[in-house]
Design a protein around this motif. Structure first.
Motif, PDB file in Angstrom:
ATOM      1  N   MET A 102       0.876  -1.180   0.000  1.00 28.42           N
ATOM      2  CA  MET A 102       0.000   0.000   0.000  1.00 28.42           C
ATOM      3  C   MET A 102       0.906   1.221   0.000  1.00 28.42           C
ATOM      4  O   MET A 102       2.138   1.083  -0.030  1.00 28.42           O
ATOM      5  CB  MET A 102      -0.934  -0.012   1.197  1.00 28.42           C
ATOM      6  CG  MET A 102      -0.235   0.112   2.528  1.00 28.42           C
ATOM      7  SD  MET A 102      -1.225  -0.513   3.865  1.00 28.42           S
ATOM      8  CE  MET A 102      -0.854  -2.250   3.695  1.00 28.42           C
ATOM      9  N   GLY A 103       0.298   2.423  -0.032  1.00 31.64           N
ATOM     10  CA  GLY A 103       1.181   3.592  -0.101  1.00 31.64           C
ATOM     11  C   GLY A 103       0.481   4.886   0.253  1.00 31.64           C
ATOM     12  O   GLY A 103      -0.707   4.922   0.559  1.00 31.64           O
ATOM     13  N   THR A 104       1.270   5.952   0.232  1.00 33.79           N
ATOM     14  CA  THR A 104       0.777   7.316   0.483  1.00 33.79           C
ATOM     15  C   THR A 104       0.992   8.131  -0.776  1.00 33.79           C
ATOM     16  O   THR A 104       2.072   8.076  -1.367  1.00 33.79           O
ATOM     17  CB  THR A 104       1.582   7.957   1.651  1.00 33.79           C
ATOM     18  OG1 THR A 104       1.329   7.221   2.849  1.00 33.79           O
ATOM     19  CG2 THR A 104       1.178   9.411   1.848  1.00 33.79           C
ATOM     20  N   LEU A 105      -0.035   8.838  -1.215  1.00 31.19           N
ATOM     21  CA  LEU A 105       0.054   9.682  -2.408  1.00 31.19           C
ATOM     22  C   LEU A 105      -0.069  11.145  -1.995  1.00 31.19           C
ATOM     23  O   LEU A 105      -0.877  11.473  -1.108  1.00 31.19           O
ATOM     24  CB  LEU A 105      -1.123   9.380  -3.330  1.00 31.19           C
ATOM     25  CG  LEU A 105      -0.932   8.503  -4.536  1.00 31.19           C
ATOM     26  CD1 LEU A 105      -2.295   8.193  -5.156  1.00 31.19           C
ATOM     27  CD2 LEU A 105      -0.041   9.135  -5.576  1.00 31.19           C
ATOM     28  N   VAL A 106       0.706  12.027  -2.643  1.00 28.31           N
ATOM     29  CA  VAL A 106       0.578  13.455  -2.342  1.00 28.31           C
ATOM     30  C   VAL A 106       0.720  14.272  -3.623  1.00 28.31           C
ATOM     31  O   VAL A 106       1.529  13.938  -4.495  1.00 28.31           O
ATOM     32  CB  VAL A 106       1.630  13.870  -1.288  1.00 28.31           C
ATOM     33  CG1 VAL A 106       3.052  13.774  -1.801  1.00 28.31           C
ATOM     34  CG2 VAL A 106       1.343  15.237  -0.740  1.00 28.31           C
ATOM     35  N   GLY A 107      -0.132  15.302  -3.727  1.00 26.75           N
ATOM     36  CA  GLY A 107      -0.039  16.231  -4.859  1.00 26.75           C
ATOM     37  C   GLY A 107       0.039  17.651  -4.311  1.00 26.75           C
ATOM     38  O   GLY A 107      -0.709  18.005  -3.392  1.00 26.75           O
ATOM     39  N   VAL A 108       0.962  18.452  -4.834  1.00 30.62           N
ATOM     40  CA  VAL A 108       1.126  19.848  -4.387  1.00 30.62           C
ATOM     41  C   VAL A 108       0.601  20.757  -5.492  1.00 30.62           C
ATOM     42  O   VAL A 108       1.160  20.776  -6.607  1.00 30.62           O
ATOM     43  CB  VAL A 108       2.597  20.172  -4.092  1.00 30.62           C
ATOM     44  CG1 VAL A 108       2.728  21.605  -3.539  1.00 30.62           C
ATOM     45  CG2 VAL A 108       3.184  19.176  -3.084  1.00 30.62           C
ATOM     46  N   TYR A 109      -0.506  21.468  -5.197  1.00 33.25           N
ATOM     47  CA  TYR A 109      -1.164  22.322  -6.200  1.00 33.25           C
ATOM     48  C   TYR A 109      -0.885  23.798  -5.885  1.00 33.25           C
ATOM     49  O   TYR A 109      -0.793  24.184  -4.711  1.00 33.25           O
ATOM     50  CB  TYR A 109      -2.670  22.087  -6.169  1.00 33.25           C
ATOM     51  CG  TYR A 109      -3.124  20.723  -6.649  1.00 33.25           C
ATOM     52  CD1 TYR A 109      -3.124  19.614  -5.781  1.00 33.25           C
ATOM     53  CD2 TYR A 109      -3.562  20.523  -7.951  1.00 33.25           C
ATOM     54  CE1 TYR A 109      -3.546  18.367  -6.212  1.00 33.25           C
ATOM     55  CE2 TYR A 109      -3.992  19.273  -8.390  1.00 33.25           C
ATOM     56  CZ  TYR A 109      -3.969  18.202  -7.516  1.00 33.25           C
ATOM     57  OH  TYR A 109      -4.394  16.953  -7.945  1.00 33.25           O
ATOM     58  N   GLU A 110      -0.823  24.624  -6.919  1.00 33.86           N
ATOM     59  CA  GLU A 110      -0.620  26.068  -6.683  1.00 33.86           C
ATOM     60  C   GLU A 110      -1.936  26.843  -6.730  1.00 33.86           C
ATOM     61  O   GLU A 110      -1.942  28.067  -6.838  1.00 33.86           O
ATOM     62  CB  GLU A 110       0.358  26.629  -7.710  1.00 33.86           C
ATOM     63  CG  GLU A 110      -0.051  26.451  -9.147  1.00 33.86           C
ATOM     64  CD  GLU A 110       1.060  26.835 -10.113  1.00 33.86           C
ATOM     65  OE1 GLU A 110       0.874  26.681 -11.320  1.00 33.86           O
ATOM     66  OE2 GLU A 110       2.130  27.301  -9.642  1.00 33.86           O
ATOM     67  N   GLU A 111      -3.042  26.104  -6.679  1.00 37.70           N
ATOM     68  CA  GLU A 111      -4.374  26.728  -6.605  1.00 37.70           C
ATOM     69  C   GLU A 111      -5.171  26.025  -5.508  1.00 37.70           C
ATOM     70  O   GLU A 111      -4.923  24.852  -5.231  1.00 37.70           O
ATOM     71  CB  GLU A 111      -5.112  26.570  -7.951  1.00 37.70           C
ATOM     72  CG  GLU A 111      -4.505  27.355  -9.110  1.00 37.70           C
ATOM     73  CD  GLU A 111      -4.585  28.867  -8.927  1.00 37.70           C
ATOM     74  OE1 GLU A 111      -3.737  29.573  -9.500  1.00 37.70           O
ATOM     75  OE2 GLU A 111      -5.475  29.322  -8.173  1.00 37.70           O
ATOM     76  N   PRO A 112      -6.183  26.723  -4.931  1.00 40.89           N
ATOM     77  CA  PRO A 112      -7.015  26.080  -3.911  1.00 40.89           C
ATOM     78  C   PRO A 112      -7.713  24.836  -4.473  1.00 40.89           C
ATOM     79  O   PRO A 112      -7.956  24.740  -5.691  1.00 40.89           O
ATOM     80  CB  PRO A 112      -8.035  27.164  -3.544  1.00 40.89           C
ATOM     81  CG  PRO A 112      -7.376  28.455  -3.930  1.00 40.89           C
ATOM     82  CD  PRO A 112      -6.538  28.140  -5.145  1.00 40.89           C
ATOM     83  N   LEU A 113      -8.037  23.884  -3.612  1.00 41.63           N
ATOM     84  CA  LEU A 113      -8.612  22.611  -4.030  1.00 41.63           C
ATOM     85  C   LEU A 113     -10.145  22.672  -4.028  1.00 41.63           C
ATOM     86  O   LEU A 113     -10.714  23.388  -3.194  1.00 41.63           O
ATOM     87  CB  LEU A 113      -8.112  21.523  -3.072  1.00 41.63           C
ATOM     88  CG  LEU A 113      -6.578  21.389  -3.012  1.00 41.63           C
ATOM     89  CD1 LEU A 113      -6.163  20.369  -1.975  1.00 41.63           C
ATOM     90  CD2 LEU A 113      -5.994  21.069  -4.369  1.00 41.63           C
ATOM     91  N   PRO A 114     -10.809  21.942  -4.936  1.00 38.22           N
ATOM     92  CA  PRO A 114     -10.224  21.066  -5.963  1.00 38.22           C
ATOM     93  C   PRO A 114      -9.646  21.860  -7.118  1.00 38.22           C
ATOM     94  O   PRO A 114     -10.281  22.779  -7.615  1.00 38.22           O
ATOM     95  CB  PRO A 114     -11.422  20.245  -6.430  1.00 38.22           C
ATOM     96  CG  PRO A 114     -12.617  21.110  -6.176  1.00 38.22           C
ATOM     97  CD  PRO A 114     -12.292  21.941  -4.972  1.00 38.22           C
ATOM     98  N   ALA A 115      -8.449  21.499  -7.577  1.00 38.64           N
ATOM     99  CA  ALA A 115      -7.740  22.256  -8.619  1.00 38.64           C
ATOM    100  C   ALA A 115      -7.553  21.381  -9.858  1.00 38.64           C
ATOM    101  O   ALA A 115      -7.763  20.163  -9.833  1.00 38.64           O
ATOM    102  CB  ALA A 115      -6.365  22.702  -8.090  1.00 38.64           C
ATOM    103  N   ALA A 116      -7.156  22.023 -10.936  1.00 38.88           N
ATOM    104  CA  ALA A 116      -6.945  21.305 -12.207  1.00 38.88           C
ATOM    105  C   ALA A 116      -5.629  20.537 -12.160  1.00 38.88           C
ATOM    106  O   ALA A 116      -4.707  20.904 -11.430  1.00 38.88           O
ATOM    107  CB  ALA A 116      -6.897  22.320 -13.357  1.00 38.88           C
ATOM    108  N   GLY A 117      -5.525  19.514 -13.002  1.00 40.67           N
ATOM    109  CA  GLY A 117      -4.279  18.738 -13.045  1.00 40.67           C
ATOM    110  C   GLY A 117      -3.090  19.593 -13.431  1.00 40.67           C
ATOM    111  O   GLY A 117      -1.982  19.391 -12.964  1.00 40.67           O
TER     112      GLY A 117
END
Ligand code: P6P
Length: 286
Positions: A102-117
Motif C-alpha cells: 500500500m502507499g501514500t500519495l501526495v499532490g502539491v497544487y498552486e491553486e485552492p482545491l479542488p484544482a486542475a491537473g
C-alpha cells in the motif's frame, strides 16, 4: 521560502512520516465504524495516517490547505499559503489485512482545491513494500529514494523513465462490468504483456514504472465514472508517469487536462507507456 523549498518541505515531511505510518500499521488493521467521503470503510490505519500527515503538512510555511481522501472538506492552515496539498494517506489500505503493498500519495497544487491537473507543481508517493521507497516528480524529473528508519531519503534513481520494452499490465474492476470495447482492448494487451495486479494502485503503478506496461481502473457498466479519485489518485499518478515519459488517460485525454468539479470526484484512470494509452483511447473511441 521559494516554491522549490516548499515542495522539498512537503516531500521531506511525507518521507519523515513514513516510518511512523509503517510502525502504526500492525496495530491498526481493524475497521472504524465510519466510511470515508466516497463510501470506503475506514481502517484505524487510514485515520491514523491521515491525522499524522495533516498535522505535519499544515505546519509547513506556504502550505495553505490540506485535503484528504479521508476527509469531507479542505482543512485550511492557520496562516495564508499559496500551495495546497491533496493526500491519499494510505492508498490500498484494504491490502493491510492481507499484508500486501500500500502507499501514500501526495499532490502539491498552486491553486485552492479542488484544482486542475495542470495546477500540480509536484507529486509523489511512498510505497510500503519489502522496503519503503518514495518516488517524486517535480520540475520535469522523477526521482526514486529509499526511506530509512529515521525517515531520511537516500536517492537511488535520479531520472526515472518508463522502460521502452513494456512487460506488465493490470486492470481493476470485475470483468463482467467492463465495456465490450475495453474487454476487447484487454484481450490484445493480454497477448503481449504479463498480468500484474495487486489491488493497491501505487504498488501496481510502480510495477509499470519499473517494467513498463499499463495500469488502469476503467469505468464500469454500473459505475461509468470508475472507482479512483481524480484529485487524490488520478492527477498525482498521471503527473508522475507523464513526467517519466509515459502517458495517462481517462479514456479520452490526459488526466492532467481534467478539472474536478468536486473534491472527491471519481474518474476512469489509465497510466503507462504511450503506445498502450494511445491504443486504449482508440479502442474506447469505437
Ligand atoms: P479493487 C484501493 O482501494 C484503490 O483505491 C486503489 O489503490 C486500487 O487500485 C483500487 O482501489 C483497487 O480496487 O476494486 O480491485 O479492490
Amino acid at each position: 521560502m521559494t516554491a522549490s523549498d516548499t515542495v522539498e518541505a512537503v516531500f521531506k515531511a511525507v518521507a519523515a512520516s513514513a516510518p511512523d505510518v509503517r510502525d502504526g500499521l500492525a496495530g491498526r488493521r481493524v475497521y472504524e465504524s465510519t466510511d470515508n467521503p466516497t463510501g470506503d470503510r475506514q481502517l484505524a490505519a487510514d485515520v491514523y495516517a491521515d491525522e499524522l500527515l495533516e498535522e505535519r503538512l499544515l505546519e509547513i510555511k506556504r502550505v495553505g490547505g490540506y485535503a484528504s481522501e479521508e476527509r469531507e472538506s479542505v482543512i485550511e492552515a492557520e496562516a495564508e499559503g499559496e500551495y495546497h496539498v491533496a493526500c491519499d494517506p494510505l492508498d490500498g489500505s484494504s491490502n493491510l489485512r492481507s499484508n500486501n503493498t500500500m502507499g501514500t500519495l501526495v499532490g502539491v497544487y498552486e491553486e485552492p482545491l479542488p484544482a486542475a491537473g495542470r495546477d500540480l507543481v509536484a507529486s509523489g508517493f511512498v510505497l510500503y513494500g519489502p522496503i519503503t521507497t518514495m518516488v517524486t516528480a517535480r520540475e520535469g524529473t522523477v526521482t526514486e529514494s529509499v526511506i530509512g528508519d529515521d525517515g531520511t531519503r537516500r536517492t537511488v534513481e535520479t531520472d526515472l523513465t518508463l522502460p521502452g520494452a513494456p512487460t506488465v499490465y493490470g486492470f481493476g474492476g470485475r470483468v463482467p462490468q467492463w465495456s465490450g470495447e475495453f474487454a476487447g482492448y484487454v484481450e490484445t494487451v493480454a497477448e503481449e504483456l504479463k498480468l500484474r495486479y495487486g489491488g493497491a494502485m501505487i504498488g501496481d503503478v510502480n510495477q509499470v514504472l519499473t517494467y513498463g506496461g499499463i495500469f488502469g481502473y476503467p469505468g464500469l457498466e454500473d459505475r461509468p465514472e470508475g472507482k479512483l479519485r481524480l484529485l487524490f489518485e488520478g492527477h498525482p499518478i498521471a503527473h508522475i508517469v507523464e513526467t517519466a515519459g509515459g502517458g495517462s488517460s481517462d479514456g479520452e485525454r490526459s488526466l492532467l487536462e481534467s478539472v474536478p468539479e468536486s473534491l472527491h470526484e471519481r474518474t476512469p484512470l489509465f497510466v503507462g507507456n504511450e503506445e498502450y494509452v494511445d491504443r486504449l483511447e482508440a479502442a474506447l473511441s469505437g
